[in-house]
Write an enzyme that holds these catalytic residues in place. Structure first.
Site, PDB file in Angstrom:
ATOM      1  N   TYR A 470     -39.321  50.394  -1.372  1.00  0.00           N
ATOM      2  CA  TYR A 470     -39.475  48.931  -1.372  1.00  0.00           C
ATOM      3  C   TYR A 470     -40.545  48.433  -2.343  1.00  0.00           C
ATOM      4  O   TYR A 470     -41.354  47.592  -1.996  1.00  0.00           O
ATOM      5  CB  TYR A 470     -39.750  48.417   0.049  1.00  0.00           C
ATOM      6  CG  TYR A 470     -39.101  49.247   1.120  1.00  0.00           C
ATOM      7  CD1 TYR A 470     -37.706  49.377   1.179  1.00  0.00           C
ATOM      8  CD2 TYR A 470     -39.857  49.961   2.043  1.00  0.00           C
ATOM      9  CE1 TYR A 470     -37.099  50.173   2.133  1.00  0.00           C
ATOM     10  CE2 TYR A 470     -39.254  50.756   3.001  1.00  0.00           C
ATOM     11  CZ  TYR A 470     -37.877  50.864   3.036  1.00  0.00           C
ATOM     12  OH  TYR A 470     -37.277  51.660   3.980  1.00  0.00           O
ATOM     13  N   HIS A 471     -40.502  48.939  -3.591  1.00  0.00           N
ATOM     14  CA  HIS A 471     -41.485  48.555  -4.592  1.00  0.00           C
ATOM     15  C   HIS A 471     -40.815  48.060  -5.886  1.00  0.00           C
ATOM     16  O   HIS A 471     -41.074  48.594  -6.959  1.00  0.00           O
ATOM     17  CB  HIS A 471     -42.401  49.735  -4.934  1.00  0.00           C
ATOM     18  CG  HIS A 471     -43.224  50.214  -3.795  1.00  0.00           C
ATOM     19  ND1 HIS A 471     -43.857  51.452  -3.791  1.00  0.00           N
ATOM     20  CD2 HIS A 471     -43.545  49.636  -2.617  1.00  0.00           C
ATOM     21  CE1 HIS A 471     -44.517  51.600  -2.657  1.00  0.00           C
ATOM     22  NE2 HIS A 471     -44.337  50.518  -1.926  1.00  0.00           N
ATOM     23  N   PRO A 472     -39.975  47.031  -5.840  1.00  0.00           N
ATOM     24  CA  PRO A 472     -39.357  46.554  -7.079  1.00  0.00           C
ATOM     25  C   PRO A 472     -40.372  45.871  -7.984  1.00  0.00           C
ATOM     26  O   PRO A 472     -41.262  45.154  -7.518  1.00  0.00           O
ATOM     27  CB  PRO A 472     -38.298  45.568  -6.574  1.00  0.00           C
ATOM     28  CG  PRO A 472     -38.852  45.046  -5.284  1.00  0.00           C
ATOM     29  CD  PRO A 472     -39.565  46.220  -4.667  1.00  0.00           C
TER      30      PRO A 472
END
Length: 535
Positions: A470-472
């Site tokens: 969850y690190h775009p």
């Protein structure tokens, strides 16, 4: 709010950076600011319980609940991309870890011509943001708005994991955000007294009493309004009604790496071929908008414990579950105060590397996938991800309808370096987990399982099970080159009165979790806005 109301600044998105902007731009009392958020107030009690992120993971009232497009390297699987849709944005639904990244990440930005974004240029903003439990020093801030605290208590399994890392050769590291990142220890996280402190709580709440700040919730921004090539306001939808708001100085996009490029494309900025495909007239061509998407791909190992002291054991027993609740309610301690990484490590897959290329997370529970029920057996999880992947994908609209989610394609494992690093990272993590310090607590490795040994077998396992952490980032890339979307002052190229201030501006992603960097970007961006708009 009256249609076409006027403000000095309009901020789109009340996530980490947006909350910072709302606080800093209203502090002097001279500027009238509107903060627009598609989600609602942060009143759900699970937001404020650190381990409650599992309850928020697929809640559409608080989460955009995005699904990506099929990823070829992951056997055609679609990857779920949660994003906060609430005051505080993803800082209200994330795993709370506070990791800045490496000094070298930011110095590499400076080497591309972004001289103000080297580590010496961003460290003061990290420190300004932070209220570290251990106080301020050369590396850390002690009196900022954002609490950053130690783990509430050690745990025997975490201690065993740290011992196993030591035996592997990793040094003790009491501060992953200090002089060096390499090593092992407990993570710090964005909590205080056992409660989550999102950006909504740390930055926005203190500012909401100011007369010059207006906060609109449940307001979906549908497009940016322009006069020529100057941004002059926004159109938004609230309670089924379309309205507009005017910005006399600037529109500031802080909608994140998914929604910021989406909104720019809906407004006529981007690749003309993509815009015309959806019937949108090109206002300004920026072919690289939405490209360069980077994300961290997480690979998990799952183990059965022989100690019956995992969260699985406590949660799956009614009486022990009640005890968990009471421990949290009366003492603000126990597993409900734990972040998504309890203990962890940073290590190198190759001796020639100057800095770690792997981050590992250790947690005292196990599940098939995040947000699912805990396993019925006594289980714990050790996972890792490659810190600096080479693979890049994109975020693009799939229609001109602002309610339609965009296409999200991360293009994981598309380079040999990424495949090799993930195979080597999994081997090294398994060797740590096979150390006697760890095996005395472990009955067996469940995933990948003892039959998975060769490089080919490891890659097959990774392709079948890995998913996002969850690190775009990087979809509105900052740079001095012609292909960049924003310049070094975060202004959209060739457009006046419009900036992007969130993690989408990262030239390349940082070596760690993104929330700390999002706060820093908000702090530095706020200074730039105020410097460029004196009076």
């Amino acid at each position: 709010m009256d249609d076409a109301a006027a403000f000095d600044f309009i901020i789109v998105g009340a996530g980490s950076a947006g909350c910072v902007l709302a606080n800093r731009l209203t502090a002097n009392g001279r500027h009238k600011v509107l903060l627009v958020e598609a989600g609602g107030e942060d009143r759900n009690p699970w937001i404020h319980i650190p381990l409650g992120y599992g309850k928020l993971f697929r809640n559409p009232r608080l989460n955009w609940c995005y699904d990506g497009v099929p990823e070829e390297a992951l056997n055609g699987r679609t990857v779920y991309h949660p994003r906060g849709k609430v005051l505080g944005g993803s800082s209200s639904v994330n795993g709370l870890l506070y990791v800045r990244g490496q000094k070298q990440d930011f110095d590499a930005w400076a080497q591309t011509g972004l001289t103000d974004w080297g580590f010496d240029g961003v460290l003061p903003y990290f420190k300004r943001s932070e209220a570290n439990e251990n106080g301020g020093d050369e590396w850390r801030g002690g009196d900022g708005p954002q609490p950053v605290s130690n783990a509430t208590a050690p745990h025997p399994l975490c201690d065993a994991y740290i011992d196993a890392c030591r035996a592997y050769g990793l040094p003790d590291n009491p501060d992953f955000n200090g002089a060096t990142q390499e090593g092992t220890g407990y993570y710090q996280s964005t909590h205080r007294d056992g409660l989550r402190w999102s950006a909504a709580k740390s930055y926005l709440k203190p500012a909401r009493g100011r007369a010059n700040l207006t906060v609109l919730t449940h307001a979906l921004t549908t497009r940016i309004l322009f006069e020529g090539k100057r941004a002059v306001g926004i159109e938004y939808e609230r309670h089924g009604q379309r309205q507009t708001a005017r910005a006399t100085r600037e529109v500031l996009l802080s909608a994140g790496s998914i929604n910021s490029p989406q909104l720019l494309e809906l407004s006529g900025i981007g690749n003309p071929d993509i815009l015309s495909r959806h019937g949108i007239t090109t206002l300004h061509a920026l072919p690289q908008l939405g490209e360069n998407l980077q994300d961290h791909l997480q690979v998990r190992t799952v183990h059965e414990s022989g100690s019956a002291n995992t969260l699985n054991d406590q949660y799956n027993n009614l009486f022990r579950r009640i005890g968990l609740g009471l421990d949290f309610l009366f003492r603000r301690r126990g597993p409900l105060t734990v972040s998504a990484g309890y203990a962890g490590s940073f290590f190198k897959t190759r001796p020639d590397l100057l800095t770690p290329d792997i981050q590992s997370l250790f947690i005292i529970f196990s599940t098939d996938r995040m947000g699912d029920r805990l396993h019925g057996f006594s289980g714990f999880t050790a996972s890792f991800y490659q810190l600096r992947p080479e693979s890049t994908g994109h975020v693009h609209i799939r229609s001109a309808d602002p309610h339609e989610p965009p296409d999200i394609w991360c293009n994981y494992l598309s380079t040999e370096t990424d495949r090799r690093t993930n195979i080597d990272g999994l081997r090294l993590l398994r060797s740590i987990m096979d150390n006697p310090a760890m095996t005395r607590h472990r009955k067996r490795e469940i995933e990948p399982g003892p039959d998975v040994q060769s490089d080919d077998e490891l890659l097959v396992y990774i392709r079948a099970t890995a998913s996002t952490v969850y690190h775009p980032s990087s979809t509105c890339r900052m740079g001095v080159d012609d292909g960049a979307v924003v310049d070094e002052r975060l202004r959209v190229k060739s457009i006046k009165g419009l900036r992007v201030i969130d993690c989408s501006i990262m030239p390349t992603m940082v070596s760690g979790n993104l929330n700390a960097a999002a706060l820093m970007i908000g702090e530095k961006g706020a200074d730039m806005v105020l410097e460029d708009n004196p009076g």
